[in-house]
Write a protein that holds these residues in place. Structure first.
Motif, PDB file in Angstrom:
ATOM      1  N   GLY A  54       2.070  37.482  -7.838  1.00 28.12           N
ATOM      2  CA  GLY A  54       2.247  36.836  -6.541  1.00 28.12           C
ATOM      3  C   GLY A  54       0.938  36.244  -6.049  1.00 28.12           C
ATOM      4  O   GLY A  54      -0.149  36.647  -6.470  1.00 28.12           O
ATOM      5  N   ASN A  55       1.057  35.265  -5.157  1.00 21.09           N
ATOM      6  CA  ASN A  55      -0.119  34.635  -4.574  1.00 21.09           C
ATOM      7  C   ASN A  55      -0.519  35.416  -3.325  1.00 21.09           C
ATOM      8  O   ASN A  55      -0.154  35.063  -2.213  1.00 21.09           O
ATOM      9  CB  ASN A  55       0.198  33.167  -4.237  1.00 21.09           C
ATOM     10  CG  ASN A  55      -0.991  32.467  -3.625  1.00 21.09           C
ATOM     11  OD1 ASN A  55      -2.122  32.954  -3.686  1.00 21.09           O
ATOM     12  ND2 ASN A  55      -0.749  31.316  -3.024  1.00 21.09           N
ATOM     13  N   TRP A  56      -1.283  36.477  -3.526  1.00 20.34           N
ATOM     14  CA  TRP A  56      -1.565  37.389  -2.421  1.00 20.34           C
ATOM     15  C   TRP A  56      -2.643  36.884  -1.482  1.00 20.34           C
ATOM     16  O   TRP A  56      -2.849  37.457  -0.416  1.00 20.34           O
ATOM     17  CB  TRP A  56      -1.928  38.773  -2.976  1.00 20.34           C
ATOM     18  CG  TRP A  56      -0.801  39.319  -3.769  1.00 20.34           C
ATOM     19  CD1 TRP A  56      -0.733  39.442  -5.123  1.00 20.34           C
ATOM     20  CD2 TRP A  56       0.469  39.758  -3.273  1.00 20.34           C
ATOM     21  NE1 TRP A  56       0.492  39.932  -5.498  1.00 20.34           N
ATOM     22  CE2 TRP A  56       1.239  40.136  -4.382  1.00 20.34           C
ATOM     23  CE3 TRP A  56       1.025  39.848  -2.003  1.00 20.34           C
ATOM     24  CZ2 TRP A  56       2.544  40.607  -4.253  1.00 20.34           C
ATOM     25  CZ3 TRP A  56       2.319  40.317  -1.870  1.00 20.34           C
ATOM     26  CH2 TRP A  56       3.060  40.687  -2.985  1.00 20.34           C
ATOM     27  N   ARG A  57      -3.322  35.789  -1.883  1.00 23.00           N
ATOM     28  CA  ARG A  57      -4.334  35.266  -0.970  1.00 23.00           C
ATOM     29  C   ARG A  57      -3.705  34.802   0.343  1.00 23.00           C
ATOM     30  O   ARG A  57      -4.330  34.874   1.392  1.00 23.00           O
ATOM     31  CB  ARG A  57      -5.072  34.096  -1.638  1.00 23.00           C
ATOM     32  CG  ARG A  57      -6.207  34.569  -2.538  1.00 23.00           C
ATOM     33  CD  ARG A  57      -6.935  33.418  -3.143  1.00 23.00           C
ATOM     34  NE  ARG A  57      -6.071  32.629  -4.029  1.00 23.00           N
ATOM     35  CZ  ARG A  57      -6.489  31.634  -4.792  1.00 23.00           C
ATOM     36  NH1 ARG A  57      -7.753  31.292  -4.779  1.00 23.00           N
ATOM     37  NH2 ARG A  57      -5.652  30.990  -5.563  1.00 23.00           N
ATOM     38  N   VAL A  58      -2.445  34.336   0.273  1.00 21.14           N
ATOM     39  CA  VAL A  58      -1.801  33.891   1.518  1.00 21.14           C
ATOM     40  C   VAL A  58      -1.559  35.077   2.450  1.00 21.14           C
ATOM     41  O   VAL A  58      -1.504  34.908   3.671  1.00 21.14           O
ATOM     42  CB  VAL A  58      -0.471  33.145   1.259  1.00 21.14           C
ATOM     43  CG1 VAL A  58      -0.708  31.857   0.508  1.00 21.14           C
ATOM     44  CG2 VAL A  58       0.526  34.021   0.531  1.00 21.14           C
TER      45      VAL A  58
END
Ligand SMILES: [Zn+2]
Length: 237
Positions: A54-58
Motif C-alpha cells: 500500500g501507499n502508506w505515505r498518504v
C-alpha cells in the motif's frame, strides 16, 4: 568435512589464555550500544513479511491529528490488541466482540461488520462510501488502502476519524463497561473541535506570516526569552 577440521585446528590460540566472553561484533570495543544497534537495524533490509502493501505515505499526510494517523498505521499492520490478536499471542481471553457480544473480534468486525460500527457509518452518511469499499476488499488492510486512495481528502479524514472513534469506544466498553451512543460518537469524531481550533490562525497573524507561524500562533518573544516547544500523544489502549 576434512577441510573444515583442518581450518579449525589451524586457528591459533591466544597465548594469554583469557576466558571466553560475549562481545558485540558491531562496535570497536565489543560493547553493545544503542547507537551501533540502530546503525545495524538501519542497514538491514526489511523482511518481506514485515512489509504491508500500500501507499502508506498518504496516511502520514492525512488531515487528522497525529494520534489518529498513528492509530491507523497500527490498524493497517494488524497491531491493535483485538481479541483475535491477543488469542494469537497466547493470551487467555474470549474472542467475543465486547460491544455486540456476538461477533468474533478482529479488525474487520470491529470497524465494519459490528452493528455498532455500521450504525456509526450510517449516522455519518459515510455508509455508501464505506460499503462500496468493503464490498471490494478481502481484508481490513486492503479496505484501509482504499480509504487512503480516496481523492476527497475531507471524506478520507472523516473516515479516519470515525475509525479512531470506534476504537476509542471499543476501549471504553472493555475498560469501563460504558456502552457508546453511535450519534454521540459520530458527533465527537467529526467535530474534531480540538484539532480544528488548534489549526485556526490566531488573532493578529497576517497572511504574510509563514505557514508555521500562522498555524501555531508563534510571535516574536521578548529579548532574552527562551521558547520550548513540546509534543505529546495519549493512547487509551
Ligand atoms: Zn461487534
Amino acid at each position: 568435512m576434512e577441510a573444515d577440521i583442518k581450518d579449525v585446528t589451524n586457528i591459533p590460540l591466544s597465548p594469554s589464555m583469557q576466558s571466553d566472553r560475549i562481545v558485540w561484533h558491531f562496535s570497536d570495543d565489543g560493547h553493545y550500544s544503542v547507537k551501533t544497534a540502530y546503525k545495524l537495524a538501519s542497514s538491514l533490509t526489511l523482511d518481506e513479511t514485515h512489509k504491508v502493501d500500500g501507499n502508506w505515505r498518504v496516511l502520514w499526510r492525512m488531515d487528522v491529528p497525529p494520534k489518529v494517523r498513528h492509530f491507523l498505521w497500527r490498524a493497517a499492520r494488524n497491531n491493535l490488541p483485538t481479541k483475535e490478536n491477543l488469542l494469537s499471542r497466547g493470551l487467555t481471553v474470549g474472542g467475543e466482540c465486547p460491544i455486540c457480544r456476538s461477533g468474533y473480534e478482529n479488525t474487520w468486525h470491529i470497524f465494519f461488520a459490528c452493528p455498532f460500527a455500521e450504525t456509526c457509518w450510517r449516522t455519518s452518511n459515510l455508509f455508501p462510501h464505506v460499503d462500496s469499499i468493503t464490498a471490494r476488499s478481502d481484508s481490513f488492510t486492503q479496505a484501509l488502502t482504499r480509504v487512503l486512495d480516496d481523492k476527497n481528502v475531507n471524506r478520507k479524514a472523516n473516515v479516519g476519524m470515525i475509525l479512531w472513534q470506534i476504537w476509542r469506544d471499543r476501549n471504553t466498553v472493555v475498560w469501563k463497561e460504558v456502552f457508546p451512543n453511535p450519534a454521540k460518537s459520530v458527533d465527537s469524531a467529526l467535530g474534531r473541535s480540538d484539532w480544528l481550533s488548534a489549526r485556526q490562525p490566531t488573532e493578529g497573524c497576517s497572511s504574510s506570516s509563514s505557514p508555521t507561524a500562522r498555524c501555531l500562533g508563534w510571535h516574536t518573544l521578548p529579548t532574552g526569552s527562551i521558547l520550548c516547544s513540546v509534543d505529546a500523544a495519549f493512547f487509551e489502549d
